[in-house]
Write a protein that holds these residues in place. Structure first.
Motif, PDB file in Angstrom:
ATOM      1  N   THR A  39       3.403   2.227   0.863  1.00 30.48           N
ATOM      2  CA  THR A  39       4.810   2.610   0.931  1.00 30.48           C
ATOM      3  C   THR A  39       5.019   3.553   2.107  1.00 30.48           C
ATOM      4  O   THR A  39       4.111   4.286   2.493  1.00 30.48           O
ATOM      5  N   GLU A  40       6.236   3.515   2.671  1.00 30.85           N
ATOM      6  CA  GLU A  40       6.546   4.428   3.776  1.00 30.85           C
ATOM      7  C   GLU A  40       6.519   5.876   3.298  1.00 30.85           C
ATOM      8  O   GLU A  40       6.066   6.768   4.015  1.00 30.85           O
ATOM      9  N   ASP A  41       7.003   6.104   2.096  1.00 36.60           N
ATOM     10  CA  ASP A  41       7.013   7.438   1.510  1.00 36.60           C
ATOM     11  C   ASP A  41       5.931   7.492   0.439  1.00 36.60           C
ATOM     12  O   ASP A  41       5.990   6.770  -0.560  1.00 36.60           O
ATOM     13  N   LYS A  95      10.868   1.294   0.739  1.00 36.33           N
ATOM     14  CA  LYS A  95      10.246   0.130   1.372  1.00 36.33           C
ATOM     15  C   LYS A  95       8.780   0.087   0.973  1.00 36.33           C
ATOM     16  O   LYS A  95       8.084   1.096   0.966  1.00 36.33           O
ATOM     17  N   ASP A  97       6.530  -7.244   3.756  1.00 33.68           N
ATOM     18  CA  ASP A  97       7.456  -6.126   3.547  1.00 33.68           C
ATOM     19  C   ASP A  97       8.586  -6.534   2.612  1.00 33.68           C
ATOM     20  O   ASP A  97       9.054  -7.672   2.632  1.00 33.68           O
TER      21      ASP A  97
END
Length: 244
Positions: free
Chosen positions: A84-86, A160, A167
């Motif tokens: 995950t991006e975060d 995301k 993705d």
């Protein structure tokens, strides 16, 4: 036209559950068993994690839930293939996409599929549910639920995620009514979007003692329409009862 929509939704579903729950999208197989090493217990509590063999005795079996077929999962997804991006959203992504939170001592997996109405055997109203039953050492199960709840709160507006190199954007994360009978429970409505397809999902995670049961459900008809569906509560109820 309907089959084309489903094929597109299956492509989106690759990122969701690595095709685990999408009937006809993959012919790969796994034995449904996965064992880990150690656990996430604390120094103050030394309750051992149940073994994979012990989990096999309590995980759902075919015939346990009327109207649902229980099998080994078609395909499994490993946590290392989910990013995950975060980082705060990682526990939520793991629970949603078909993995587990933190480091259980052992995990066994099953897949269920609702039986179509005999009057309409070709109906797309079929719900498939991936079950992961994980045991944790010490207070690891409580910590896993705490991590998941923190992640849900931090990522309620969506996030995301990349799974198996694909993705997708999770656009909805909403808490809903959780099943009873467990020590702790979290129930979520999730909507994911990829390749212009909307994928509604239901995620339920429950803790009974040092064991956590993860459920992720998809409905084949909803993949075609994008409309909501009901989580099969009888699946969670039956699994919780076997953990009692």
């Amino acid at each position: 036209m309907r089959s084309a929509v489903i094929r597109r939704s299956c492509a989106a579903g690759v990122a969701v559950l690595s095709l685990t729950l999408l009937a006809g999208c993959s012919d790969s197989g796994e034995d449904g068993k996965e064992t880990g090493k150690g656990g996430s217990g604390s120094a103050g509590k030394k309750t051992p994690a149940l073994s994979a063999a012990a989990l096999e005795k309590v995980v759902l079996k075919d015939g346990d839930v009327k109207g649902h077929k229980v099998t080994a999962p078609t395909v499994t997804v490993e946590r290392k293939d989910i990013t995950t991006e975060d980082k705060a959203c990682a526990p939520l992504a793991y629970a949603t996409i078909g993995s587990v939170v933190d480091s259980p001592g052992a995990t066994v997996q099953r897949e269920t599929a609702s039986v179509p109405n005999p009057a309409d055997p070709k109906s797309l109203d079929v719900t498939r549910t991936l079950i992961r039953l994980s045991s944790y050492e010490g207070d690891g199960a409580e910590a896993a639920l705490a991590s998941l709840n923190t992640s849900v709160d931090a990522c309620a507006k969506g996030f995301k995620v990349t799974a198996d190199g694909t993705d997708q954007q999770v656009t909805k994360v909403a808490k809903t009514d959780a099943p009873g009978g467990a020590d702790e429970a979290v129930a979520l409505d999730i909507v994911s979007e990829a390749e212009d397809a909307k994928v509604p999902m239901k995620v339920v995670v429950v803790r009974k003692g040092t064991t956590v049961a993860y459920f992720t459900a998809l409905n084949i008809g909803s993949l075609a329409t994008g409309k909501d569906f009901d989580f099969p509560t009888e699946i969670a109820d039956a699994q919780i009862a076997k953990l009692a």
